[in-house]
Design a protein around this motif. Structure first.
Motif, PDB file in Angstrom:
ATOM      1  N   GLY A  24       1.694  -4.932   2.624  1.00 14.93           N
ATOM      2  CA  GLY A  24       2.864  -4.238   3.122  1.00 14.93           C
ATOM      3  C   GLY A  24       2.708  -2.747   2.883  1.00 14.93           C
ATOM      4  O   GLY A  24       1.675  -2.290   2.389  1.00 14.93           O
ATOM      5  N   ALA A  25       3.727  -1.980   3.217  1.00 15.93           N
ATOM      6  CA  ALA A  25       3.689  -0.526   3.039  1.00 15.93           C
ATOM      7  C   ALA A  25       4.752  -0.099   2.031  1.00 15.93           C
ATOM      8  O   ALA A  25       5.907  -0.506   2.125  1.00 15.93           O
ATOM      9  N   ASP A  26       4.346   0.716   1.072  1.00 20.08           N
ATOM     10  CA  ASP A  26       5.261   1.282   0.084  1.00 20.08           C
ATOM     11  C   ASP A  26       5.552   2.717   0.493  1.00 20.08           C
ATOM     12  O   ASP A  26       4.631   3.523   0.640  1.00 20.08           O
ATOM     13  N   ILE A  27       6.839   3.029   0.687  1.00 24.63           N
ATOM     14  CA  ILE A  27       7.217   4.352   1.190  1.00 24.63           C
ATOM     15  C   ILE A  27       8.355   4.919   0.348  1.00 24.63           C
ATOM     16  O   ILE A  27       9.008   4.194  -0.413  1.00 24.63           O
TER      17      ILE A  27
ATOM     18  N   TYR B 123       0.845  -1.185   0.000  1.00 26.25           N
ATOM     19  CA  TYR B 123       0.000   0.000   0.000  1.00 26.25           C
ATOM     20  C   TYR B 123       0.885   1.243   0.000  1.00 26.25           C
ATOM     21  O   TYR B 123       1.706   1.433   0.908  1.00 26.25           O
ATOM     22  N   ALA B 124       0.746   2.085  -1.024  1.00 22.44           N
ATOM     23  CA  ALA B 124       1.517   3.333  -1.099  1.00 22.44           C
ATOM     24  C   ALA B 124       0.928   4.318  -0.104  1.00 22.44           C
ATOM     25  O   ALA B 124      -0.157   4.869  -0.322  1.00 22.44           O
ATOM     26  N   ILE B 125       1.628   4.573   0.992  1.00 19.97           N
ATOM     27  CA  ILE B 125       1.026   5.326   2.078  1.00 19.97           C
ATOM     28  C   ILE B 125       0.813   6.791   1.719  1.00 19.97           C
ATOM     29  O   ILE B 125       0.049   7.488   2.406  1.00 19.97           O
ATOM     30  N   LYS B 126       1.429   7.279   0.638  1.00 18.43           N
ATOM     31  CA  LYS B 126       1.182   8.658   0.231  1.00 18.43           C
ATOM     32  C   LYS B 126      -0.271   8.863  -0.175  1.00 18.43           C
ATOM     33  O   LYS B 126      -0.752  10.003  -0.215  1.00 18.43           O
TER      34      LYS B 126
END
Length: 260
Positions: free
Chosen positions: A69-72, A48-51
């Motif tokens: 997961g988290a995309d940062i 998940y792109a947290i932006k």
């Protein structure tokens, strides 16, 4: 991918009671993506792109449910993702224009999936953390965007700052070999907002990525980026996730890595 009519009615009632538009975030997209990729026979995971929405409550929910997961893309986002409960190994970091301090900060976290989009950043990290597993953000020299818009294409005919081009890949491999790094991941993000009418462009992007993949036999994950579109105009149809998954399977069938 459609919400149930009952849920829409429920949201409309809340809108009326609150006196303003209610923006609700659902896990249905994560589950729908998973449901489309599974029958295609692809090992896969979702980041998940947290932006898109950094709300702590929402991110904590995703982390707790182990939905993705988290995309940062920055040290600050890394701290935020960790504070919301994402584990290091479930975080994908792809930053740009990383400085010495950024590299020093990243070096503290040996389980995060770090991808570098330039030779200079890769070299700095290699000197600081020899022997680690790393990823590369590549530029497949193909772009894709809603309605063919050049503004939404992050790679393509025109040179961009995003990613390592194929002709520079040998240099990246040499840097990795010099410092004992293992290149185990590729990441690319060719554009955003694409729908079914752009599937041929999407297929071309995936096909171009194989020139990189075939030169890196140790890959365990290929992150194809986000960019899945939603209808914006009356004539737009929702993206067919099954067709999208079939396009990925056709490009990557036979490879032994996880698609993210």
């Amino acid at each position: 991918m459609r919400r149930s009519r009952g849920r829409e009615v429920w949201m409309d009632r809340l809108d009326h009671k609150l006196g303003e538009r209610l923006y609700a975030w659902w896990s249905w997209l994560h589950r729908a993506t998973d449901a489309a990729l599974a029958p295609a026979g692809l090992g896969h995971r979702v980041y998940y792109a947290i932006k898109a929405n950094r709300t702590p409550q929402y991110m904590s929910y995703l982390a707790a449910q182990d939905l993705c997961g988290a995309d940062i893309c920055s040290p600050e986002e890394l701290l935020h993702a960790l504070s919301c409960g994402f584990r290091e190994e479930d975080i994908s970091f792809t930053g740009t224009s990383l400085g010495t301090e950024d590299i020093a900060f990243l070096s503290r976290f040996d389980a995060i999936n770090v991808n570098f989009d330039s030779l200079s950043a890769l070299r700095k990290y290699a000197r600081a953390c020899p022997g680690r597993k790393v990823g590369l953000r590549i530029n497949p020299d193909r772009g894709i965007g809603y309605g063919g818009s050049d503004m939404l294409q992050y790679s393509g005919i025109e040179a961009t700052k995003f990613g390592i081009y194929l002709d520079r890949l040998p240099e990246a491999i040499a840097i990795a070999e010099e410092h004992g790094l293992q290149i185990t991941r590729l990441h690319f993000h060719a554009g955003c907002g694409y729908l079914d009418r752009e599937m041929e462009q999407f297929a071309a992007v995936l096909d171009a990525s194989r020139a990189f993949i075939d030169r890196l036999p140790g890959l365990t994950e290929v992150n194809i980026g986000g960019g899945l579109g939603v209808p914006h105009r009356s004539g737009d149809a929702p993206l067919d996730l099954n067709r999208w998954a079939a396009t990925i399977a056709q490009a990557y069938g036979g490879y032994d890595f996880t698609v993210a």
